[in-house]
Design an enzyme around this catalytic site. Structure first.
Site, PDB file in Angstrom:
ATOM      1  N   THR A   1       6.586 -19.230   5.675  1.00 48.62           N
ATOM      2  CA  THR A   1       5.712 -18.230   5.077  1.00 48.62           C
ATOM      3  C   THR A   1       4.296 -18.366   5.627  1.00 48.62           C
ATOM      4  O   THR A   1       4.041 -19.214   6.487  1.00 48.62           O
ATOM      5  CB  THR A   1       5.794 -18.297   3.530  1.00 48.62           C
TER       6      THR A   1
ATOM      7  N   LYS B   1       4.071 -17.702  10.173  1.00 48.08           N
ATOM      8  CA  LYS B   1       5.071 -16.771  10.731  1.00 48.08           C
ATOM      9  C   LYS B   1       4.880 -16.529  12.237  1.00 48.08           C
ATOM     10  O   LYS B   1       5.837 -16.406  12.974  1.00 48.08           O
ATOM     11  CB  LYS B   1       5.047 -15.443   9.974  1.00 48.08           C
TER      12      LYS B   1
ATOM     13  N   ASN C   1      10.372 -15.269   9.782  1.00 45.92           N
ATOM     14  CA  ASN C   1      10.365 -15.866   8.433  1.00 45.92           C
ATOM     15  C   ASN C   1      11.596 -16.734   8.182  1.00 45.92           C
ATOM     16  O   ASN C   1      11.680 -17.414   7.165  1.00 45.92           O
ATOM     17  CB  ASN C   1      10.248 -14.788   7.348  1.00 45.92           C
TER      18      ASN C   1
ATOM     19  N   ASP D   1      12.597  -9.882   6.421  1.00 45.17           N
ATOM     20  CA  ASP D   1      11.833  -9.103   5.434  1.00 45.17           C
ATOM     21  C   ASP D   1      12.188  -7.614   5.490  1.00 45.17           C
ATOM     22  O   ASP D   1      12.251  -6.936   4.470  1.00 45.17           O
ATOM     23  CB  ASP D   1      10.321  -9.262   5.678  1.00 45.17           C
TER      24      ASP D   1
ATOM     25  N   THR E   1      -9.050  -1.453   5.593  1.00 44.14           N
ATOM     26  CA  THR E   1      -9.684  -1.522   6.909  1.00 44.14           C
ATOM     27  C   THR E   1      -8.970  -0.507   7.805  1.00 44.14           C
ATOM     28  O   THR E   1      -7.874  -0.761   8.314  1.00 44.14           O
ATOM     29  CB  THR E   1      -9.546  -2.942   7.498  1.00 44.14           C
TER      30      THR E   1
HETATM   31  P1  NAP Z   1      -1.452  -9.551   4.742  1.00 40.92           P
HETATM   32  O1  NAP Z   1      -0.909  -9.528   6.121  1.00 40.92           O
HETATM   33  O2  NAP Z   1      -2.491 -10.544   4.365  1.00 40.92           O
HETATM   34  O3  NAP Z   1      -2.003  -8.065   4.419  1.00 40.92           O
HETATM   35  C1  NAP Z   1      -2.661  -7.796   3.199  1.00 40.92           C
HETATM   36  C2  NAP Z   1      -2.849  -6.295   3.047  1.00 40.92           C
HETATM   37  O4  NAP Z   1      -3.417  -6.059   1.743  1.00 40.92           O
HETATM   38  C3  NAP Z   1      -3.820  -5.699   4.066  1.00 40.92           C
HETATM   39  O5  NAP Z   1      -3.429  -4.370   4.335  1.00 40.92           O
HETATM   40  C4  NAP Z   1      -5.159  -5.732   3.292  1.00 40.92           C
HETATM   41  O6  NAP Z   1      -6.089  -4.778   3.722  1.00 40.92           O
HETATM   42  C5  NAP Z   1      -4.672  -5.364   1.914  1.00 40.92           C
HETATM   43  N1  NAP Z   1      -5.604  -5.832   0.874  1.00 40.92           N
HETATM   44  C6  NAP Z   1      -5.783  -7.104   0.441  1.00 40.92           C
HETATM   45  N2  NAP Z   1      -6.729  -7.139  -0.518  1.00 40.92           N
HETATM   46  C7  NAP Z   1      -7.160  -5.854  -0.677  1.00 40.92           C
HETATM   47  C8  NAP Z   1      -8.151  -5.243  -1.516  1.00 40.92           C
HETATM   48  N3  NAP Z   1      -8.863  -5.962  -2.391  1.00 40.92           N
HETATM   49  N4  NAP Z   1      -8.317  -3.900  -1.440  1.00 40.92           N
HETATM   50  C9  NAP Z   1      -7.573  -3.166  -0.572  1.00 40.92           C
HETATM   51  N5  NAP Z   1      -6.647  -3.682   0.258  1.00 40.92           N
HETATM   52  C10 NAP Z   1      -6.445  -5.022   0.209  1.00 40.92           C
HETATM   53  O7  NAP Z   1      -0.284  -9.769   3.667  1.00 40.92           O
HETATM   54  P2  NAP Z   1       1.242  -9.289   3.795  1.00 40.92           P
HETATM   55  O8  NAP Z   1       2.069 -10.392   4.293  1.00 40.92           O
HETATM   56  O9  NAP Z   1       1.266  -7.974   4.502  1.00 40.92           O
HETATM   57  O10 NAP Z   1       1.640  -9.095   2.249  1.00 40.92           O
HETATM   58  C11 NAP Z   1       1.182  -7.973   1.498  1.00 40.92           C
HETATM   59  C12 NAP Z   1       1.820  -8.001   0.114  1.00 40.92           C
HETATM   60  O11 NAP Z   1       3.240  -7.864   0.242  1.00 40.92           O
HETATM   61  C13 NAP Z   1       1.603  -9.322  -0.642  1.00 40.92           C
HETATM   62  O12 NAP Z   1       1.378  -9.000  -1.984  1.00 40.92           O
HETATM   63  C14 NAP Z   1       2.905 -10.059  -0.491  1.00 40.92           C
HETATM   64  O13 NAP Z   1       3.169 -10.925  -1.578  1.00 40.92           O
HETATM   65  C15 NAP Z   1       3.881  -8.890  -0.508  1.00 40.92           C
HETATM   66  N6  NAP Z   1       5.173  -9.218   0.143  1.00 40.92           N
HETATM   67  C16 NAP Z   1       6.263  -9.174  -0.627  1.00 40.92           C
HETATM   68  C17 NAP Z   1       7.498  -9.464  -0.062  1.00 40.92           C
HETATM   69  C18 NAP Z   1       8.715  -9.405  -0.935  1.00 40.92           C
HETATM   70  O14 NAP Z   1       9.725 -10.012  -0.573  1.00 40.92           O
HETATM   71  N7  NAP Z   1       8.680  -8.653  -2.036  1.00 40.92           N
HETATM   72  C19 NAP Z   1       7.609  -9.807   1.297  1.00 40.92           C
HETATM   73  C20 NAP Z   1       6.429  -9.840   2.067  1.00 40.92           C
HETATM   74  C21 NAP Z   1       5.205  -9.545   1.482  1.00 40.92           C
HETATM   75  P3  NAP Z   1      -7.159  -5.162   4.892  1.00 40.92           P
HETATM   76  O15 NAP Z   1      -6.399  -5.014   6.194  1.00 40.92           O
HETATM   77  O16 NAP Z   1      -8.232  -4.180   4.742  1.00 40.92           O
HETATM   78  O17 NAP Z   1      -7.570  -6.586   4.645  1.00 40.92           O
END
Ligand code: NAP
Length: 264
Positions: A44, A48, A69, A84, A136
């Site tokens: 994780t 990754k 992953n 995923d 962004t």
């Molecule tokens: P990541 O690569 O860190 O991306 C985070 C995303 O959230 C970016 O688009 C970011 O926007 C946005 N964001 C974060 N804080 C924000 C705020 N305050 N206001 C607006 N936008 C915000 O993370 P990721 O791996 O893509 O994961 C994203 C979500 O999916 C997490 O909650 C994670 O737990 C979930 N997820 C779930 C599973 C599942 O199995 N259900 C699998 C994978 C991920 P910016 O680009 O502007 O920073």
């Protein structure tokens, strides 16, 4: 808990445990998996990309996403995959059967690792158009550029005018997660037939899903994505394809509820 449940119910001797690994030690850790007695592992954040660069054999999807992953050892060789995307699609299939039959336009919120995989998955199902909105904007534009002409970056400020278009909305940001602010979308214009899904699974029903369900839209929570992404890893490591049963779902839901009572 997920893999522990399958190991127990399938009568396999084994253990799935969590190991913190410093980024600087990730390559050594992966290379020593077999000598440590592991058949494989999940990886994780923030490992990754490192895993993607370290494994000997990469599945095409993981290569395209630049993120692994799931890792396994076969004949002394390290293999890596990304499960995923399959988890996201299987969860939607289970939640709203046939969702992709008449799915023309999808609105994806977010442009991080999860969003990248989700957009790939949507295109693999023949979705005609994907709109990507992200805090962004530049990251949404880079994602759209990399995914071809069916994917377009849109500004958050334009969502109000676009809300009649999506057949499916996906939250792929961390907004709505426990401890994070909710994701506010102008759902007023959303068609009643549209489906809303969330990658966030703690809480089980995010504020976005609660609002969409109250309007009469069908909603799919993110927990099933987590459960379904685990299926391929387990099958690869132990040679048996496990099922996401109602009992397993209830067990994990109860655990999330206990950890975060009433969304706190
Ligand atoms: P990541 O690569 O860190 O991306 C985070 C995303 O959230 C970016 O688009 C970011 O926007 C946005 N964001 C974060 N804080 C924000 C705020 N305050 N206001 C607006 N936008 C915000 O993370 P990721 O791996 O893509 O994961 C994203 C979500 O999916 C997490 O909650 C994670 O737990 C979930 N997820 C779930 C599973 C599942 O199995 N259900 C699998 C994978 C991920 P910016 O680009 O502007 O920073």
């Amino acid at each position: 808990m997920i893999h522990g449940y399958w190991l127990k119910t399938l009568g396999i001797e084994g253990i799935y445990e969590k190991i913190p690994v410093e980024p600087g030690l990730a390559v050594d850790f992966l290379r020593s998996l077999e000598s440590r007695g592991y058949v494989g592992c999940n990886v994780t954040l923030p490992h990754k990309e490192i895993a993607c660069a370290t494994v000997d054999v990469l599945d095409p999807l993981a290569r395209a996403l630049g993120a692994v992953n799931t890792v396994w050892v076969k004949d002394g060789t390290l293999h890596g995959a990304n499960t995923d995307v399959a988890g996201f699609l299987a969860n939607l299939d289970a939640g709203v059967s046939g969702w992709d039959r008449a799915c023309e336009t999808v609105l994806v919120i977010g442009a991080g690792g999860a969003a990248r995989g989700i957009v790939h998955g949507l295109l693999s199902r023949g979705v005609a158009r994907v709109l990507v909105a992200n805090r962004t904007y530049e990251k949404a534009a880079v994602l759209a550029e990399a995914c071809g002409e069916k994917v377009r970056a849109v500004e958050f400020s334009a969502l109000h005018w676009l809300m009649r278009e999506p057949d499916l909305i996906v939250n792929a940001t961390s907004l709505g997660m426990i401890g994070q602010p909710p994701l506010y979308l102008p759902l007023d214009g959303l068609r009643e037939s549209a489906v809303v899904t969330d990658a966030v699974y703690a809480p089980l029903m995010t504020p976005l899903l609660v609002e969409a369900a109250a309007r009469g839209n069908r909603v799919v929570g993110g927990l099933g994505m987590l459960l379904h992404q685990a299926v391929t890893g387990f099958e690869t490591w132990f040679g048996i394809r496990p099922s996401v049963t109602a009992e397993l779902t209830r067990l994990i839901e109860a655990d999330v509820e206990a950890a975060y009572p009433r969304g706190r």
